[in-house]
Design an enzyme around this catalytic site. Structure first.
Site, PDB file in Angstrom:
ATOM      1  N   ARG A  86       0.821  -1.298   0.138  1.00  0.00           N
ATOM      2  CA  ARG A  86       0.006   0.095   0.056  1.00  0.00           C
ATOM      3  C   ARG A  86       0.779   1.317   0.082  1.00  0.00           C
ATOM      4  NH1 ARG A  86      -5.335  -0.983   3.698  1.00  0.00           N
ATOM      5  NH2 ARG A  86      -5.861  -2.970   3.072  1.00  0.00           N
ATOM      6  N   GLU A 157     -11.225  -0.756  -5.777  1.00  0.00           N
ATOM      7  CA  GLU A 157     -11.811  -0.088  -4.939  1.00  0.00           C
ATOM      8  C   GLU A 157     -10.857   1.188  -4.434  1.00  0.00           C
ATOM      9  OE1 GLU A 157     -11.617  -0.693  -0.712  1.00  0.00           O
ATOM     10  OE2 GLU A 157     -13.376  -0.238  -0.240  1.00  0.00           O
TER      11      GLU A 157
END
Lengths: 454, 399
Positions: A86, A157
């Protein structure tokens, strides 16, 4: 060669990417099974889709998780990415993946997709012939999205606001907008080859007393930023607020507004879906209470008329849930959805009108910003406090808005900061609350309201 | 070339070259240091300049050597960090920063300082500064002094410091940075400095527009760079010149960001240049533990430091690239550490692009990544061979 393709070549010329073959990936997407596309599932399955969360570092554990989910009759598989990926730290992710593989201990809190590589990941992602949703939280997701789509993950997403303000302290927001523009364009381009790639915004934000008008405005803006780049399938979302009535009102208003604003920018051929997150705040430690809460969330999702529900587990308060707990939730949620019949149609006109007026006033202020592009209008609106997310850790967020719950547990705005909601709406919000208390009591109420489900 | 320059003439006056940009392209002229800048420029480019009206001529310059500043602040995390960031982005070179609690032990800089910046505290804080500050200021040699700290301290400082300029606090009550007032002040100071330098002042005979600092213009250029070059964010731009090396970096390469108007921040290494700062460059190189491996890799010995000529210059430039990457990496704790593993592109501009070939730069960059970061990362190298990046930022409509 287009500017986008030049940028893609640079992004994918990365030491952690093993020879990305654009032509082969295009061919794969073109011929991929339609079942892998959630956009296709939305059109053909006449039910609310059930999707859990979950991700493990190693291939074998991830595969086992998916097997559990499939046995529990899951509609959409999750692919939750680890924290190192991430933050674009693929070197650490690689190291931790090796340790996980060698020692049978999970050294990562998700699946390091980039380190596995799309050729390996694709075997798993296509094996179950079900749509997979990418859950990450990455401000710069360009490489991740390329890898995900090449792997057979056709739902992405996130967004420049919803993956930044709740997750990051000081990643530059202007950069996040530009990086997500890339993501939208890549998704839009692949969408022309088969069924559309679905983009989903992350509605829960900080999951801490976020008022409906802020959630909806951010959902609408991320939707517009996506549609203007050519995305044809988009999901707006929000999470359980703590008030059933407020959830139902939010569902009605967000659907209505999504249609209205997509038409405003001349887009009438995109499918817009509604996703509902089961309670995203602090969970009760008692697993029985947690199961009750999850069950109630499922009931509300049905009342809201969501197209997809994202589940939690009864181990939520204790750490990373096991695959067994995850699968149990999926099975229970599917059961609850099957037995829910004959629900009443609830409409609260006054609340809907008030919320609609708030949303439209903020949207108007954003559009009236003098910038020449939508993303910069939104960026300026966040910077100047027109959009303000309670409890966001990001330094650009204004953090002047204060919210509290009223007697019916609705989230109400008692200090609006620079958010331009109309005076009458603001008075209405405050009128629902007991503001005669002293400051200390109000602060204690806010703390209680945050942990309302514990 | 920037589309906005039709019918405009853009001139960059550097310490070694003039760059003149018209709709037909960029010309470069090596400066004659025996001549006044204006005379030299009009002698070499007079034919071009005479075709343009004064309103259509835009000039930026780094030939005055830039301004120097000393910053006195209360904490490294806020006051010093914020003021340093604003100074760099205004095109000002920082001589030193002084932490107020250590002011009595701090050595006194011998150079003449163009501007001293005093900063500290949010507006509600008082009793920050005392006599120690005045004693220190008496010992140093400066031309201007500006206060941008807590407003409660301003009257006390104004009483005790001659010619003090006070501006609104650069630290807001939310501990955010408020850069506009100080940035404007420093930019105007630069302008005044140019006006004070005879041979640059003379340039106002050919332009009626404000002359800006080159680093300020380059910083404005960065968001537009991908329209001209094959770059992908995040990237850094390295400008290795005769006296200094400038780095402009994408802000997502650092963890400690402040909210500012720009997507990019600037960092300048005052003593890393290949002509005027050659000695300090060699000194820095000799103090780097990897430099001998690097020289061996380049197939030269340390005798190269005593040589002059084209080969020596090439080696010095390669050293400068290596040292500057070291200075912003985790290997050396500088003002910032950039996440160089997340870098997608490295853009080079300045005199270096005239001397080094693309493969020579690629070689150094991959040596740095292997040696210092233990990584096979390979950002794309982009060369501004025509030295015309600066033209993108000189959009007259926006200046």
């Amino acid at each position: 060669m287009s500017l986008l393709q030049e940028e893609r070549n640079i992004i994918l010329n990365n030491e952690y990417v093993d020879n990305f073959d654009f032509a082969e990936v295009e061919e794969f997407v073109k011929n991929a099974s339609k079942n892998l596309f959630i956009s296709h599932n939305f059109k053909t399955k006449n039910k609310m889709l059930v999707q859990p969360r979950g991700g493990f570092p190693t291939y074998n554990k991830m595969f086992a998780l998916y097997e559990f989910f499939v046995d529990a009759d899951v509609d959409v598989l999750p692919c939750t990415i680890d924290s190192n990926t991430r933050l674009n730290d693929y070197a650490t992710a690689k190291k931790m993946l090796r340790l996980s593989e060698e020692n049978e201990v999970d050294m990562l809190n998700g699946f390091p997709l980039i380190n596995h590589g799309y050729r390996t990941a694709r075997k798993m992602m296509t094996h179950f012939d079900r749509p997979i949703s990418l859950r990450h939280g990455t401000p710069d997701a360009r490489l991740l999205i390329e890898t995900a789509i090449a792997s057979g993950i056709f739902e992405i997403e996130g967004g420049p606001i919803t993956y930044l303000l709740p997750y990051s302290k000081n990643f530059p927001l202007d950069k996040a907008f530009l990086y997500w523009k890339y993501v939208e364009r890549v998704c839009a381009n692949y969408s022309k080859l088969n069924e559309p790639i679905n983009r989903e915004s992350f509605g829960p934000l900080t999951a801490t007393l976020v008022p409906p008008c802020i959630t909806i405005v951010i959902q609408l803006l991320e939707m517009l930023l996506s549609l203007e780049e050519g995305v044809k399938s988009f999901s707006v979302s929000f999470s359980q607020t703590g008030s059933m009535n407020q959830d139902i009102v939010m569902g009605a208003v967000i659907r209505k507004m999504a249609k209205y604003y997509s038409n405003q920018i001349g887009v009438d051929d995109a499918d817009i879906h509604l996703v509902y997150h089961q309670w995203m705040g602090a969970f009760p430690m008692d697993p029985n209470f947690a199961s009750q809460l999850i069950n109630m969330s499922t009931v509300i999702a049905t009342m809201v008329g969501a197209d997809k529900i994202i589940t939690k587990t009864n181990q939520e308060a204790a750490g990373i849930p096991t695959k067994e707990a995850n699968a149990e939730t999926v099975a229970n949620t599917q059961y609850t959805l099957r037995i829910l019949k004959g629900l009443p149609n609830i409409v609260d006109k006054e609340e809907e009108e008030n919320l609609t007026a708030e949303v439209m006033a903020i949207m108007e202020a954003v559009f009236n910003d003098s910038a020449d592009t939508l993303w910069r209008k939104v960026f300026n609106s966040i910077k100047n406090g027109t959009i303000d997310v309670p409890f966001s850790p990001h330094i650009i967020n204004n953090n002047e808005m204060i919210t509290i719950r009223d007697a019916k547990k609705n989230i109400r705005i008692i200090k609006r900061g620079k958010v331009p909601i109309p005076d009458r709406c603001f008075e209405y919000e405050k009128a629902q609350c007991d503001l005669t208390k002293d400051t200390t009591s109000i602060v204690n109420d806010i703390i209680h309201d945050i942990g309302i489900m514990q | 070339m920037s589309k906005s320059i039709n019918n405009k003439l853009l001139i960059d006056v550097g310490s070694t070259y003039f760059k003149v940009c018209t709709v037909h392209g960029v010309q470069q002229h090596f400066r004659d240091f025996n001549k006044d800048i204006f005379d030299d420029l009009t002698y070499k480019c007079g034919d071009i300049i005479h075709n343009y009206h004064k309103d259509d001529v835009h000039v930026c310059s780094s030939a005055n050597g830039g301004l120097s500043t000393l910053i006195i602040g209360i904490t490294n995390s806020f006051s010093l960090k914020y003021a340093t960031n604003i100074a760099f982005n205004s095109g000002i070179n920082i001589i030193d920063t002084v932490l107020y609690k250590e002011i009595e032990q701090t050595s006194i800089p011998s150079d003449l300082i163009d501007v001293v910046i005093v900063v500290g505290g949010i507006d509600s804080v008082s009793s920050i500064f005392d006599k120690k500050l005045f004693d220190y200021l008496e010992k140093i040699n400066y031309s201007n002094i500006v206060y941008v700290g807590s407003e409660k301290e301003a009257p006390y400082l104004k009483e005790n410091i001659e010619n003090l300029v006070t501006l609104p606090n650069i630290i807001t009550n939310k501990l955010h940075v408020e850069e506009e007032n100080l940035k404007e002040y420093l930019t105007n100071l630069y302008q005044a400095d140019i006006m004070g330098k005879e041979d640059i002042k003379h340039l106002y005979d050919i332009t009626s527009n404000q002359i800006y600092s080159t680093p300020y213009i380059v910083n404005k250029t960065l968001p537009l760079i991908d329209s001209k070059f094959k770059v992908a964010n995040p990237y850094i731009l390295i400008d290795i010149g005769g006296a200094t090396t400038d780095i402009h970096y994408s802000k997502d390469l650092v963890d400690e960001n402040m909210v500012t108007e720009n997507e990019y921040d600037r960092l300048v290494f005052k003593k890393l240049g290949v002509y005027k700062s050659k000695e300090s460059l060699i000194f820095a190189a000799k103090n780097n533990e990897f430099v001998y491996e690097l020289l061996a890799h380049l197939k030269v010995t340390e005798n190269i430091f005593d040589e002059s000529g084209e080969k020596a210059t090439r080696i010095l430039m390669q050293l400068a690239i290596f040292l500057v990457l070291c200075k912003v990496s985790t290997y050396r704790k500088a003002y910032v550490n950039l996440k160089l593993n997340a870098l997608n592109s490295l853009v080079f501009t300045g005199g270096i692009t005239k001397v080094l070939k693309q493969e020579e730069i690629e070689d150094i960059v991959s040596f740095f990544y292997k040696k210092i970061l233990n990584s096979a990362h390979n950002p794309t190298i982009v060369m501004d061979n025509n030295y015309d990046i600066w033209t993108l930022g000189m959009n007259p409509e926006k200046n």
